[in-house]
Design an enzyme around this catalytic site. Structure first.
Site, PDB file in Angstrom:
ATOM      1  N   GLY A 110       7.070   5.913 -13.197  1.00 51.67           N
ATOM      2  CA  GLY A 110       7.860   5.299 -14.257  1.00 51.67           C
ATOM      3  C   GLY A 110       8.220   6.275 -15.363  1.00 51.67           C
ATOM      4  N   SER A 111       8.294   5.763 -16.581  1.00 53.39           N
ATOM      5  CA  SER A 111       8.874   6.530 -17.686  1.00 53.39           C
ATOM      6  C   SER A 111       8.066   7.735 -18.125  1.00 53.39           C
ATOM      7  CB  SER A 111       9.109   5.610 -18.887  1.00 53.39           C
ATOM      8  OG  SER A 111      10.112   4.661 -18.587  1.00 53.39           O
ATOM      9  N   VAL A 112       6.802   7.876 -17.687  1.00 51.93           N
ATOM     10  CA  VAL A 112       6.088   9.104 -18.051  1.00 51.93           C
ATOM     11  C   VAL A 112       6.790  10.319 -17.442  1.00 51.93           C
ATOM     12  CG1 VAL A 112       3.846   7.975 -18.326  1.00 51.93           C
ATOM     13  CG2 VAL A 112       4.479   8.907 -16.109  1.00 51.93           C
TER      14      VAL A 112
END
Length: 588
Positions: A302-304
């Site tokens: 995801g956004s990491v």
């Protein structure tokens, strides 16, 4: 007279010759037979002597072999179980050691010759009722030189069996591996089998370093084994595991995992994955849910992963900290649309793209540079290869075969490509430590070893900008609930929808928070992961990473930072004043 005298002299000589002739004729053959008979007797005696010598030697060899076969199990058990080195944490605390245990064995050949097997079985099962009588009987009738009957019996059981006086039944004091901290470090240490041989983690690493071969050669004793010292800090490990257990229960998550790494050395300071198991009881390790989620299995993070995309854009030289991206409308990529979860519907600066976690802005960065550039950058940061550490290689990443525009877009914000969490940690650490990719390790490293394990992958200026962005996100973005006063935390959240049945699920998520502290001069990186957490009243029913993974990370940092020697600083200004990157606020 002269002639007569001469005849007289000659006659005895003739008579003697005649007598000798007849004696030879009459007695010669018998004398020869006697001589030959004596020769035959001597040869027979020599033959029988040689035969008896061969028999004697054979008996000696048989006895020696019997003794060796009877003791081979004992010797091999002693060789393996008595010589495993202690495992220590970085401060010298014992994490694994050997303790003495009593085991019961039998010598079936010796027993069968002097005792009834059925009676022996009945007597033994009376003392040890959980023994399988049929299996014991089969072992005692096997005719082998050595068989185990029960590993690890109590002193009281030993005394009872000893009083039975069963010939061919004996006891061996062997080593049993003990883990004083129970399940606290199970996924790092691994465990051993009943013969004290490593089955995973650091235990298997020790055997793979040549210990097993030395045992087989009989060249190792418990007096020449140096302890193995890890990079793990037991105090910090307790903190991380405790907070993960609390988060796992509080948010009713399927699982929780976390790891803390020294960004400047690659040393793993703590690693935990919940549920875990007790290595003192190997049966508790059964089941996939007990796997180490930091290295076993791959996930869309995801956004990491937007941290990697943003660093790629800055490091390319085509973008800078003041670049802007149009996020007013969803972005069309072929037949697909890229949308923002927290849509701002305006032009965003690069720091705003990061703090608002804009999929649109991040996709524009990736597509501007192209898929090949993106692939090369991710490969350079170790995202295409397994991470190999002392506890074994991580699971291989799942990389798309075709790298179309939609692939570049989705990979830019952490979808469409799956990696092991330790891979993402290694790549993110390089973004904040000055740009050096360092292979993680569970052992202490010298400065020379750090140098050998690292390589420059991005410019130091890019690394400085990423520190700024991660700190800014903890001040203004989704990482606010991870901020801990005095420790200048930076970080990035990630809320990834899981793929269920080939489709993304709206209610099953993998949440994560990647934190650095202190952000101005990073020392440590912390990853917290929650698998399928649920919303609770405290979070207003929301289950995104900002409401569960981020605050969990904050609590870990608040408790562990002082243990790691970090002193709180309360005089630091906001990121735009402390970390100089030349950022101009919009409208100024």
């Amino acid at each position: 007279m002269t002639d007569t005298t001469a005849d007289a002299v000659e006659r005895p000589s003739f008579l003697m010759r005649t007598r000798h002739f007849f004696a030879w004729v009459l007695a010669g053959p018998q004398s020869e037979r006697l001589r030959k008979a004596r020769t035959r007797v001597r040869l027979a005696m020599l033959g029988f002597g040689a035969l008896y010598a061969v028999i004697a030697v054979s008996l000696v060899v048989y006895v020696v072999r019997y003794d060796r076969s009877a003791q081979s199990g004992v010797r091999s058990a002693e060789a393996v179980s008595s010589t495993r080195p202690d495992i220590l944490d970085r401060n010298g605390e014992v994490l694994a050691t050997d303790v003495r245990a009593i085991s019961l064995y039998a010598e079936p050949r010796k027993l069968a010759a002097s005792f009834d097997v059925d009676e022996a079985t009945e007597l033994l099962t009376a003392v040890l009722p959980d023994l399988d009588a049929r299996e014991v009987r089969e072992r005692l009738r096997s005719g082998k030189g050595f068989v185990w009957l029960r590993r690890e019996i109590t002193p009281a059981q030993r005394d009872q069996i000893h009083r039975l006086g069963i010939p061919g039944v004996g006891f061996l004091r062997e080593a049993k591996r003990s883990y004083p901290n129970g399940p606290t470090l199970s996924h790092v240490l691994g465990m051993v089998n009943v013969d004290n041989q490593g089955l995973g983690g650091i235990e298997r690493y020790i055997d793979n370093q040549g210990l097993a071969e030395l045992h087989r050669a009989g060249l190792v004793t418990d007096r020449n084994q140096a302890a193995v010292q890890l990079s793990i800090d037991l105090r910090v490990q307790h903190v991380l595991r405790d907070e993960l257990i609390q988060a796992h229960q509080k948010f009713r998550a399927k699982a929780a995992a976390g790891v803390i790494v020294d960004v400047n050395t690659g040393e793993v300071v703590a690693l935990a994955s919940i549920p875990d198991y007790d290595p003192n009881q190997p049966s508790t390790a059964a089941g996939f849910d007990r796997a180490n989620r930091i290295t076993t299995g791959v996930y869309e993070m995801g956004s990491v992963m937007k941290s990697l995309t943003t660093a790629m854009a800055l490091d390319s030289g085509r973008f800078n900290i003041n670049s802007t991206f149009d996020a007013r409308f969803p972005m069309a990529v072929g037949r697909h649309q890229v949308k923002d979860f927290h849509a701002q519907r305006r032009v965003l600066t690069l720091p705003e793209v990061f703090t608002f976690s804009s999929n649109i802005g991040t996709s524009r960065m990736a597509l501007s540079l192209g898929g090949e550039h993106q692939r090369a950058f991710l490969r350079r940061l170790g995202q295409f290869d397994r991470v190999v550490t002392e506890i074994g290689p991580s699971t291989a990443p799942l990389v798309p075969r075709r790298w179309a525009d939609i692939t570049a877009a989705t990979v830019s914000f952490g979808h469409g490509m799956s990696v092991a969490p330790l891979q993402a940690v290694m790549g993110t650490a390089a973004l904040v430590n000055g740009g050096r990719l360092i292979t993680p390790t569970f052992l202490r490293r010298s400065p020379e070893q750090v140098q050998a394990a690292s390589r420059q992958v991005i410019r130091p200026e890019t690394s400085n900008a990423m520190r700024f962005l991660m700190r800014l996100n903890s001040e203004r973005g989704s990482g606010r609930r991870a901020d801990v006063e005095g420790f200048y935390v930076g970080g990035k959240t990630g809320t990834s929808e899981k793929v269920i049945g080939g489709r993304y699920s709206k209610d099953k998520q993998l949440n994560s928070f990647m934190a650095i502290f202190p952000a101005d001069q990073p020392r440590y990186l912390l990853l917290v992961m929650l698998d399928e957490p649920r919303g609770i009243p405290e979070t207003h029913g929301l289950a995104t990473a900002g409401f569960n993974a981020a605050p969990t990370a904050g609590r870990v940092i608040a408790r562990s930072a002082p243990l790691l020697g970090l002193q709180p600083r309360f005089d630091l200004a906001p990121a735009m004043q402390t970390i100089q990157v030349g950022y101009r606020m919009p409208g100024r």
